[in-house]
Design an enzyme around this catalytic site. Structure first.
Site, PDB file in Angstrom:
ATOM      1  N   LYS A 169      -3.139   6.694   2.477  1.00 60.55           N
ATOM      2  CA  LYS A 169      -1.679   6.544   2.560  1.00 60.55           C
ATOM      3  C   LYS A 169      -1.073   7.547   3.524  1.00 60.55           C
ATOM      4  CE  LYS A 169      -0.761   3.758  -1.165  1.00 60.55           C
ATOM      5  NZ  LYS A 169      -0.339   3.224  -2.299  1.00 60.55           N
TER       6      LYS A 169
ATOM      7  N   LYS B 197      -7.083  -3.777   1.487  1.00 60.59           N
ATOM      8  CA  LYS B 197      -6.555  -4.234   0.205  1.00 60.59           C
ATOM      9  C   LYS B 197      -5.211  -4.944   0.382  1.00 60.59           C
ATOM     10  CE  LYS B 197      -4.356  -1.500  -2.647  1.00 60.59           C
ATOM     11  NZ  LYS B 197      -3.665  -0.956  -3.806  1.00 60.59           N
TER      12      LYS B 197
ATOM     13  N   LYS C 289       1.608  -4.197  -1.844  1.00 62.41           N
ATOM     14  CA  LYS C 289       3.035  -4.551  -1.818  1.00 62.41           C
ATOM     15  C   LYS C 289       3.673  -4.116  -0.518  1.00 62.41           C
ATOM     16  CE  LYS C 289       3.695  -2.832  -6.485  1.00 62.41           C
ATOM     17  NZ  LYS C 289       2.807  -1.672  -6.399  1.00 62.41           N
TER      18      LYS C 289
HETATM   19  N1  AQP Z   1      -5.133  -5.710  -4.052  1.00 60.85           N
HETATM   20  C1  AQP Z   1      -5.354  -5.391  -5.324  1.00 60.85           C
HETATM   21  N2  AQP Z   1      -6.408  -5.922  -5.994  1.00 60.85           N
HETATM   22  C2  AQP Z   1      -6.637  -5.608  -7.304  1.00 60.85           C
HETATM   23  N3  AQP Z   1      -5.846  -4.755  -7.998  1.00 60.85           N
HETATM   24  C3  AQP Z   1      -4.782  -4.219  -7.364  1.00 60.85           C
HETATM   25  N4  AQP Z   1      -3.829  -3.375  -7.765  1.00 60.85           N
HETATM   26  C4  AQP Z   1      -2.978  -3.131  -6.740  1.00 60.85           C
HETATM   27  N5  AQP Z   1      -3.356  -3.820  -5.658  1.00 60.85           N
HETATM   28  C5  AQP Z   1      -4.486  -4.500  -6.005  1.00 60.85           C
HETATM   29  C6  AQP Z   1      -3.772  -2.833  -9.109  1.00 60.85           C
HETATM   30  O1  AQP Z   1      -2.441  -2.980  -9.584  1.00 60.85           O
HETATM   31  C7  AQP Z   1      -2.145  -1.866 -10.442  1.00 60.85           C
HETATM   32  C8  AQP Z   1      -0.841  -1.265 -10.039  1.00 60.85           C
HETATM   33  O2  AQP Z   1      -0.951  -0.698  -8.761  1.00 60.85           O
HETATM   34  P1  AQP Z   1       0.277   0.096  -8.181  1.00 60.85           P
HETATM   35  O3  AQP Z   1       1.288  -0.845  -7.707  1.00 60.85           O
HETATM   36  O4  AQP Z   1       0.778   1.073  -9.149  1.00 60.85           O
HETATM   37  O5  AQP Z   1      -0.376   0.898  -7.012  1.00 60.85           O
HETATM   38  P2  AQP Z   1      -1.189   0.450  -5.773  1.00 60.85           P
HETATM   39  O6  AQP Z   1      -2.595   0.229  -6.189  1.00 60.85           O
HETATM   40  O7  AQP Z   1      -0.964   1.480  -4.715  1.00 60.85           O
HETATM   41  O8  AQP Z   1      -0.537  -0.936  -5.363  1.00 60.85           O
HETATM   42  P3  AQP Z   1      -0.045  -1.436  -3.974  1.00 60.85           P
HETATM   43  O9  AQP Z   1       0.358  -2.865  -4.139  1.00 60.85           O
HETATM   44  O10 AQP Z   1      -1.059  -1.126  -2.932  1.00 60.85           O
HETATM   45  O11 AQP Z   1       1.288  -0.606  -3.755  1.00 60.85           O
HETATM   46  P4  AQP Z   1       1.780   0.182  -2.509  1.00 60.85           P
HETATM   47  O12 AQP Z   1       1.644  -0.733  -1.322  1.00 60.85           O
HETATM   48  O13 AQP Z   1       3.211   0.507  -2.779  1.00 60.85           O
HETATM   49  O14 AQP Z   1       0.954   1.401  -2.427  1.00 60.85           O
HETATM   50  C9  AQP Z   1      -3.317  -0.884 -10.331  1.00 60.85           C
HETATM   51  O15 AQP Z   1      -4.145  -1.062 -11.450  1.00 60.85           O
HETATM   52  C10 AQP Z   1      -4.010  -1.316  -9.078  1.00 60.85           C
HETATM   53  O16 AQP Z   1      -5.394  -1.011  -9.108  1.00 60.85           O
END
Ligand code: AQP
Length: 338
Positions: free
Chosen positions: A118, A201, A204
């Site tokens: 990040k 991955k 969001k």
């Molecule tokens: N692509 C993914 N595949 C499987 N699991 C996922 N999770 C997130 N993306 C995937 C799981 O969703 C839960 C919540 O995640 P989060 O939103 O708190 O954090 P993150 O993993 O950083 O999600 P994002 O979507 O990638 O958010 P941003 O872009 O804002 O950083 C977790 O259990 C995560 O594993």
């Protein structure tokens, strides 16, 4: 040190840093719903304090917080059965997070791959909160003495760090106070990948909307995104091993499997030899069938934000009842005069 018997308890969270994606749904929420059917307490949290580790416009944060709560409920989290709340309403998270900042070591944080991804080349300019994020996540889990943490693959390292923090606390203060939380990473879609680059991955906050399926996307958008998803010219093979070097193809098979509650082997057997002209429309139809009832329910819930706030507030009261005595004991163990 022997681990005392801790009552099994499930905790997990999602940060409101944008709209929910299919990755959040398959990697987390769908599995939260499954775990709610078991015997243990389940706590599901909208982790708003994690969201602000990167800039959030205040109005966007308010909307996304309610949208994540609506996504939980619309997917099947029952606020009467599970404790559903937003993190900033329960001060134990921040308080225990600070205590854990003083337990965790800088060297441990330096190994966190999510921070490296990040922060990228910009590490000097990101917030201190982004760096300390994993110790707040340890507090989220341990404030409830949670023993099971359903997460996607990307969060495994943070749950392991939670175990290290619990261990060091127990060791330093000669107590058996915090449990060793288990990451629960199961199913064919523990890492849903970006639709335009199968080595990244699905997130969001990814740059292009075409790289992800949002839980609120309509049928046309879902069909268009899968149609345009990057693939290769080969048809589907008859076994998963042959997909090892085809990340985009493997991702679509995994998504199909998770949405249809089948193993990826079963999907590949069914579609062996099929081209993308057949598989992609079938995947889009399946995704629309699964997601559209959820997104309609999310819109219905989002039309009454006061009701969502009331549900989160009630959940926070219940969460606070569990967390406060644990926090109080942690302060006492550390020697704070209270
Ligand atoms: N692509 C993914 N595949 C499987 N699991 C996922 N999770 C997130 N993306 C995937 C799981 O969703 C839960 C919540 O995640 P989060 O939103 O708190 O954090 P993150 O993993 O950083 O999600 P994002 O979507 O990638 O958010 P941003 O872009 O804002 O950083 C977790 O259990 C995560 O594993």
């Amino acid at each position: 040190m022997t681990q005392p018997a801790f009552t099994p308890r499930v905790f997990s969270g999602i940060k409101p840093s944008g709209g929910l994606t299919l990755g959040n749904y398959l990697g987390a929420i769908k599995r939260f719903v499954d775990m709610q059917k078991g015997d243990c307490d389940t706590l599901y949290c909208v982790v708003d304090m994690h969201a602000v580790t990167v800039w959030q416009d205040p109005q966007d944060l308010r909307n996304a917080t309610r949208e994540v709560a609506a996504g939980f409920i619309a997917s099947g989290i029952d606020p009467e059965q599970s404790i559903l709340f937003n993190q900033s309403r329960v001060s134990a998270h921040a308080e225990l997070g600070w205590l854990f900042n003083c337990v965790a070591r800088v060297g441990w944080m330096n190994r966190m791959t999510q921070f490296k991804d990040k922060a990228g080349k910009n590490a000097e300019a990101v917030s201190l909160g982004l760096y300390a994020y994993p110790s707040l996540m340890a507090a989220d889990i341990l404030a409830y003495h949670a023993t099971h943490v359903p997460v996607g693959e990307d969060q495994k390292q943070h749950v392991e760090l939670t175990r290290d923090i619990a261990n060091k606390f127990n060791h330093d203060y000669k107590v058996d106070f915090f449990p060793q939380a288990e990451p629960i990473i199961e199913g064919p879609a523990t890492r849903v990948m970006n639709l335009r680059d199968g080595t990244k991955k699905m997130s969001k906050s990814g740059e292009s909307d075409m790289e992800r399926i949002n839980m609120t996307d309509d049928a046309d958008k879902i069909a268009k995104k899968f149609k345009k998803a990057k693939t290769d010219p080969e048809p589907l093979p008859d076994n998963m091993k042959d997909l090892e070097s085809r990340p985009e193809a493997r991702n679509l098979v995994n998504i199909y499997a998770a949405l249809s509650d089948q193993s990826n082997e079963a999907v590949i057997t069914e579609y062996a030899g099929a081209g993308w002209g057949k598989f992609k429309p079938a995947l889009a139809d399946l995704a629309v069938a699964k997601l559209s009832p959820i997104s309609s329910e999310m819109s219905r819930l989002m039309a009454d934000p006061a009701e969502i706030d009331r549900i989160m507030s009630k959940g926070a009261e219940k969460a606070n009842e569990i967390a406060q005595p644990i926090l109080k004991q942690a302060y006492e163990i550390m020697g704070f005069v209270r």
